[in-house]
Design an enzyme around this catalytic site. Structure first.
Site, PDB file in Angstrom:
ATOM      1  N   HIS A 141       0.822  -1.219   0.000  1.00 18.23           N
ATOM      2  CA  HIS A 141       0.000   0.000   0.000  1.00 18.23           C
ATOM      3  C   HIS A 141       0.851   1.262   0.000  1.00 18.23           C
ATOM      4  CE1 HIS A 141      -4.283  -1.470   1.154  1.00 18.23           C
ATOM      5  NE2 HIS A 141      -3.674  -2.341   0.393  1.00 18.23           N
ATOM      6  N   ASP A 142       2.089   1.164   0.482  1.00 12.96           N
ATOM      7  CA  ASP A 142       3.006   2.301   0.392  1.00 12.96           C
ATOM      8  C   ASP A 142       3.447   2.496  -1.063  1.00 12.96           C
ATOM      9  OD1 ASP A 142       4.746   4.383   1.157  1.00 12.96           O
ATOM     10  OD2 ASP A 142       6.419   2.988   1.387  1.00 12.96           O
TER      11      ASP A 142
ATOM     12  N   SER B 126       5.436   7.101   2.694  1.00 11.14           N
ATOM     13  CA  SER B 126       4.404   8.127   2.902  1.00 11.14           C
ATOM     14  C   SER B 126       3.206   7.587   3.681  1.00 11.14           C
ATOM     15  CB  SER B 126       3.931   8.685   1.555  1.00 11.14           C
ATOM     16  OG  SER B 126       3.453   7.652   0.731  1.00 11.14           O
TER      17      SER B 126
ATOM     18  N   GLY C  10       4.989   5.599  -5.244  1.00  8.41           N
ATOM     19  CA  GLY C  10       6.256   4.913  -5.011  1.00  8.41           C
ATOM     20  C   GLY C  10       6.490   4.490  -3.562  1.00  8.41           C
TER      21      GLY C  10
ATOM     22  N   ASP D 104       7.925   5.103  -0.639  1.00  6.76           N
ATOM     23  CA  ASP D 104       8.585   6.241   0.004  1.00  6.76           C
ATOM     24  C   ASP D 104       8.203   6.435   1.456  1.00  6.76           C
ATOM     25  OD1 ASP D 104       5.999   6.985  -0.287  1.00  6.76           O
ATOM     26  OD2 ASP D 104       6.363   8.765  -1.484  1.00  6.76           O
TER      27      ASP D 104
ATOM     28  N   VAL E  96       1.181   4.095  -3.967  1.00  9.73           N
ATOM     29  CA  VAL E  96       0.830   5.517  -3.903  1.00  9.73           C
ATOM     30  C   VAL E  96       2.108   6.351  -4.034  1.00  9.73           C
ATOM     31  CG1 VAL E  96      -0.324   7.299  -2.548  1.00  9.73           C
ATOM     32  CG2 VAL E  96      -1.103   4.920  -2.406  1.00  9.73           C
TER      33      VAL E  96
END
Ligand SMILES: *[C@@H]1O[C@H](CO)[C@@H](O)[C@H](O)[C@H]1NC(C)=O
Ligand SMILES: *[C@@H]1O[C@H](CO)[C@@H](O)[C@H](O)[C@H]1NC(C)=O
Length: 199
Positions: free
Chosen positions: A69-70, A79, A75, A77, A73
């Site tokens: 799931h990271d 986030s 790449g 990263d 979205v």
């Protein structure tokens, strides 16, 4: 038990995806990135992942899903890990993540350990990538080399998370185009969709 069957099959394909797409997308990554700056990082992460799985088997799948799931979205990263604040809305509360993704406590624990060993060196994005691989390996799946050196994002996008991570209700054409946008094949899509539904 369904989990065990689907996991081993899905994880095999996820291996190829991680190795071929997410890593190649970042040409400068190297598995030796922390060799001199934090030589114990990989050991610390692996030990913490194993301890977490011994405490609760399912967390291994959850850590893999965090990475997934990271990466979907903007790449891989990190986030996904950013909390909402009064001035910032992150991805944690996006529809596909809210009350669904788990394992943040394990990542926080790992981050605290690597910070103690080598302050300010190891990125959370790399921790997610390694925790996913180590979980798969410890649960009996295949192994793969993880390129390292990702930088953590200081921003996140709830709207991209809402639209880039598929819903259980997505139809076939939506599934195909969404995975294709990530340079993932139909075969990758079948495996990762199975994972999404089962975890
Ligand atoms: C994302 O989904 C959540 C939950 O349905 C919704 O509240 C929010 O407005 C959406 N945000 C964006 C930016 O699309
Ligand atoms: C599949 O879903 C997309 C997006 O929700 C929609 O635009 C499209 O019409 C659907 N296709 C079929 C064949 O149902």
């Amino acid at each position: 038990m369904i989990f065990l069957f689907t996991a081993s099959y899905d994880l095999f394909w996820f291996t190829l995806i991680v190795a071929n797409v997410f890593t190649l997308a970042h040409g400068k990554l190297s598995p030796n990135h922390y060799l001199s700056t934090c030589p114990k990082a990989l050991f610390i992460i692996n030990s913490a992942v194993i301890a977490a799985i011994k405490k609760e088997t399912r967390i291994g799948a959850s850590l893999l899903r965090l990475h997934f799931h990271d990466c979907f979205v903007n790449g891989c990263d990190g986030s996904l890990l950013l909390d909402d604040t009064p001035n910032f809305i992150g991805e944690k509360t996006a529809t596909p993540n809210y009350n669904s993704i788990r394992g943040f406590d394990v990542v926080d624990d790992i981050k605290a350990r690597v910070e103690k060993a080598c302050p300010g060196v190891v990125s959370c994005a790399d921790i997610l990538a390694l925790a996913a691989r180590d979980s798969v390996v410890y649960l009996g799946g295949p192994s793969w080399t993880v390129g390292l050196g990702r930088r953590d994002s200081t921003t996140a996008s709830r709207s991209v998370a809402n639209t880039s991570i598929l819903a259980p209700t997505s139809n076939l054409s939506a599934l195909v185009s969404s995975f294709s946008a990530q340079e993932l094949s139909l075969k990758d899509m079948v495996a990762l969709s199975g994972m999404l539904y089962n975890f």
